[in-house]
Scaffold this motif. Sequence first.
Motif, mmCIF file in Angstrom:
data_model
loop_
_atom_site.group_PDB
_atom_site.id
_atom_site.type_symbol
_atom_site.label_atom_id
_atom_site.label_comp_id
_atom_site.label_asym_id
_atom_site.label_seq_id
_atom_site.Cartn_x
_atom_site.Cartn_y
_atom_site.Cartn_z
ATOM 1 N N THR A 43 0.817 -1.219 0.000
ATOM 2 C CA THR A 43 0.000 0.000 0.000
ATOM 3 C C THR A 43 0.851 1.269 0.000
ATOM 4 O O THR A 43 0.403 2.297 -0.484
ATOM 5 N N PRO A 100 -9.284 -2.358 9.864
ATOM 6 C CA PRO A 100 -8.838 -0.996 10.205
ATOM 7 C C PRO A 100 -7.926 -0.407 9.122
ATOM 8 O O PRO A 100 -8.020 0.783 8.812
ATOM 9 N N GLY A 101 -7.072 -1.241 8.545
ATOM 10 C CA GLY A 101 -6.182 -0.763 7.489
ATOM 11 C C GLY A 101 -6.939 -0.320 6.254
ATOM 12 O O GLY A 101 -6.612 0.702 5.636
ATOM 13 N N ARG A 102 -7.961 -1.088 5.876
ATOM 14 C CA ARG A 102 -8.772 -0.705 4.707
ATOM 15 C C ARG A 102 -9.503 0.608 4.962
ATOM 16 O O ARG A 102 -9.599 1.453 4.073
ATOM 17 N N CYS A 103 -10.022 0.779 6.167
ATOM 18 C CA CYS A 103 -10.714 2.033 6.502
ATOM 19 C C CYS A 103 -9.766 3.219 6.359
ATOM 20 O O CYS A 103 -10.090 4.212 5.693
ATOM 21 N N LEU A 104 -8.599 3.109 6.973
ATOM 22 C CA LEU A 104 -7.622 4.194 6.912
ATOM 23 C C LEU A 104 -7.184 4.458 5.478
ATOM 24 O O LEU A 104 -7.126 5.614 5.032
ATOM 25 N N TYR A 105 -6.888 3.401 4.753
ATOM 26 C CA TYR A 105 -6.417 3.486 3.364
ATOM 27 C C TYR A 105 -7.425 4.229 2.487
ATOM 28 O O TYR A 105 -7.080 5.166 1.766
ATOM 29 N N PHE A 107 -10.156 6.062 3.493
ATOM 30 C CA PHE A 107 -10.474 7.413 3.972
ATOM 31 C C PHE A 107 -9.333 8.384 3.699
ATOM 32 O O PHE A 107 -9.562 9.575 3.514
ATOM 33 N N LEU A 108 -8.111 7.901 3.659
ATOM 34 C CA LEU A 108 -6.977 8.753 3.308
ATOM 35 C C LEU A 108 -6.969 9.055 1.811
ATOM 36 O O LEU A 108 -6.681 10.170 1.386
ATOM 37 N N ALA A 143 -15.190 3.505 1.628
ATOM 38 C CA ALA A 143 -14.592 3.664 2.954
ATOM 39 C C ALA A 143 -15.659 3.556 4.034
ATOM 40 O O ALA A 143 -15.465 2.878 5.057
ATOM 41 N N THR A 147 -16.063 0.516 6.828
ATOM 42 C CA THR A 147 -16.145 0.851 8.251
ATOM 43 C C THR A 147 -17.406 0.259 8.859
ATOM 44 O O THR A 147 -17.362 -0.337 9.947
ATOM 45 N N TRP A 150 -17.062 -3.488 9.228
ATOM 46 C CA TRP A 150 -16.113 -3.795 10.300
ATOM 47 C C TRP A 150 -16.766 -3.617 11.669
ATOM 48 O O TRP A 150 -16.670 -4.482 12.538
#
Length: 174
Positions: A43, A100-105, A107-108, A143, A147, A150
């Motif tokens: 990523t 959590p990584g997918r959410c952050l990825y 949303f960023l 995103a 979330t 999750w």
Amino acid sequence: MEHSVHGSATATAWSAVLVAAVVPAALRCLRRSPLWERISVPTGVSLPLLVLTHAWAVLGDAVGLAPPGGAVITEPVLLAAAVLFWLPAVARTRHRLDDPGRCLYLFLAAPLLDLPAVGTVAAGHTVAGLAMMVGMLPVGVAAAAVTWSWVNREEREALADQAARLGGGDPVAR
């Protein structure tokens, strides 16, 4: 002039929808393909690659970096970068992100992918810039969906753990 702006806005929106909706939908349908394992990248590579490729495809003309073939060159490169971007969020590869990584990825990525649209609006192409922002909305929707999924999964697991500690049974059935 109005016709060319509409054409530009339509092309811009279609390009955004391809990156933000069509590519992830196709990858989701084909998420178990062995090809993805061979081409996936970390990523830390895929996100900046898509952001920079997208900025180049959108703002290349304005900053003098557009290739001689224009969209004939930039669109396939952008689609390839989009495939690499979506793989860690959608497909089963060694680079697959946890929830959590997918959410952050995602949303960023959403606001970073809108920055070229802001540049387009600032350059006076308001309709094309807004069309791109609308076309990129599926990234934010993805995103939010990741979330939501999750959070619901965590809640179900917590309820199941609680039921197991209290003597078993289905907590929903009570």
